[in-house]
Design an enzyme around this catalytic site. Structure first.
Site, mmCIF file in Angstrom:
data_model
loop_
_atom_site.group_PDB
_atom_site.id
_atom_site.type_symbol
_atom_site.label_atom_id
_atom_site.label_comp_id
_atom_site.label_asym_id
_atom_site.label_seq_id
_atom_site.Cartn_x
_atom_site.Cartn_y
_atom_site.Cartn_z
ATOM 1 N N ASP A 121 0.861 -1.171 0.000
ATOM 2 C CA ASP A 121 0.000 0.000 0.000
ATOM 3 C C ASP A 121 0.914 1.243 0.000
ATOM 4 O O ASP A 121 2.113 1.130 0.268
ATOM 5 C CB ASP A 121 -0.868 -0.067 1.263
ATOM 6 N N ASP A 162 -0.076 5.220 0.868
ATOM 7 C CA ASP A 162 -0.237 6.256 1.898
ATOM 8 C C ASP A 162 -0.248 5.609 3.286
ATOM 9 O O ASP A 162 -1.003 4.684 3.538
ATOM 10 C CB ASP A 162 -1.533 7.037 1.669
ATOM 11 N N THR A 210 -2.498 0.902 -4.606
ATOM 12 C CA THR A 210 -3.000 2.096 -3.927
ATOM 13 C C THR A 210 -4.359 2.506 -4.479
ATOM 14 O O THR A 210 -4.659 2.264 -5.641
ATOM 15 C CB THR A 210 -2.003 3.271 -4.085
ATOM 16 N N LYS A 261 -10.531 -0.678 -2.182
ATOM 17 C CA LYS A 261 -10.540 -1.370 -0.901
ATOM 18 C C LYS A 261 -11.775 -0.884 -0.154
ATOM 19 O O LYS A 261 -12.153 0.267 -0.320
ATOM 20 C CB LYS A 261 -9.271 -1.034 -0.113
HETATM 21 CA CA CA Z 1 -2.779 3.260 3.429
#
Ligand code: CA
Length: 220
Positions: free
Chosen positions: A4, A6, A106, A140
């Site tokens: 991932d 961030d 992401t 997600k």
């Molecule tokens: Ca994240």
């Protein structure tokens, strides 16, 4: 390994949370910074839809999503650029040295993403091994982004590992049947990550980088 971005590679979540909170307020909606962390990983549309249902009692429209998400993005881009997460470069270099594929997964959809990744993590990421918001229909916590990451890398779920910081990201990795490592780099309690089914939990990327050798031997 599927990473991932961030909150894992960049220490960008405080600024994302602030931008969300400020942006939605301008449209008469409201979201605390903590709630922004709880929605981390969702697409912009999904996050905005939760708010319009709560405050206006209806689904959002594409036009609202575009307007609100633009304000959020403009605010985020007006803040200082997020720094690399401490420990992230160390871990990525070890993982690369050990011959594992490195895949970015992401929910972000910035066009300059690859440039920024290359500037901060030289020689690690490749455009064919990236899943962004442009690639998937569902963000997600759907497993779709991670399943697409597997497909791009030509891996089976049992050959891969997910590294995630957000509860919904952990849920997505677990739903894709991938061994999922949670790294709690934010303000939410560990229990939020564990209850989503994380297989392992680390308190920081630095700790994960330090534990990599042991972990790699255990996983293989
Ligand atoms: Ca994240």
């Amino acid at each position: 390994m599927l990473f991932d971005m961030d909150g894992i590679l960049f220490d960008s979540m405080p600024m994302h949370a602030r931008a969300w909170s400020e942006a939605v307020t301008r449209f008469g909606l409201s979201m605390t910074s903590e709630e922004a962390y709880e929605h981390e990983g969702r697409t912009g549309k999904s996050t905005i839809n939760i708010l319009t249902k709560r405050f206006w009692g209806r689904e959002t429209t594409d036009e609202e999503v575009e307007r609100i998400y633009k304000v959020k993005s403009d605010l985020f881009n007006s803040y200082p650029e997020a720094k690399r997460m401490p420990g992230a470069a160390d871990l990525l270099n070890q993982v690369k040295r050990d011959g594992f594929q490195i895949v970015l997964v992401t929910g972000s959809g910035q066009h300059s993403l690859l440039n920024r990744l290359n500037k901060n993590f030289e020689g690690i990421f490749h455009k064919d091994l990236m899943v962004t918001s442009f690639d998937v229909r569902q963000g997600k916590p759907s497993p779709e982004p991670y399943l697409m990451g597997l497909r791009k890398a030509g891996l089976h779920p049992w050959e891969a590992v997910v590294v995630e910081n957000a509860p919904l990201g952990v849920r997505a990795g677990v739903a894709a049947n991938i061994f999922t490592i949670a790294v709690n780099t934010g303000p939410l309690p560990d229990a939020k990550l564990v209850s989503e089914g994380a297989n392992l939990l680390f308190p920081s990327m630095t700790a994960l980088a330090q534990g990599w050798n042991t972990l790699r031997n255990a996983l293989s």
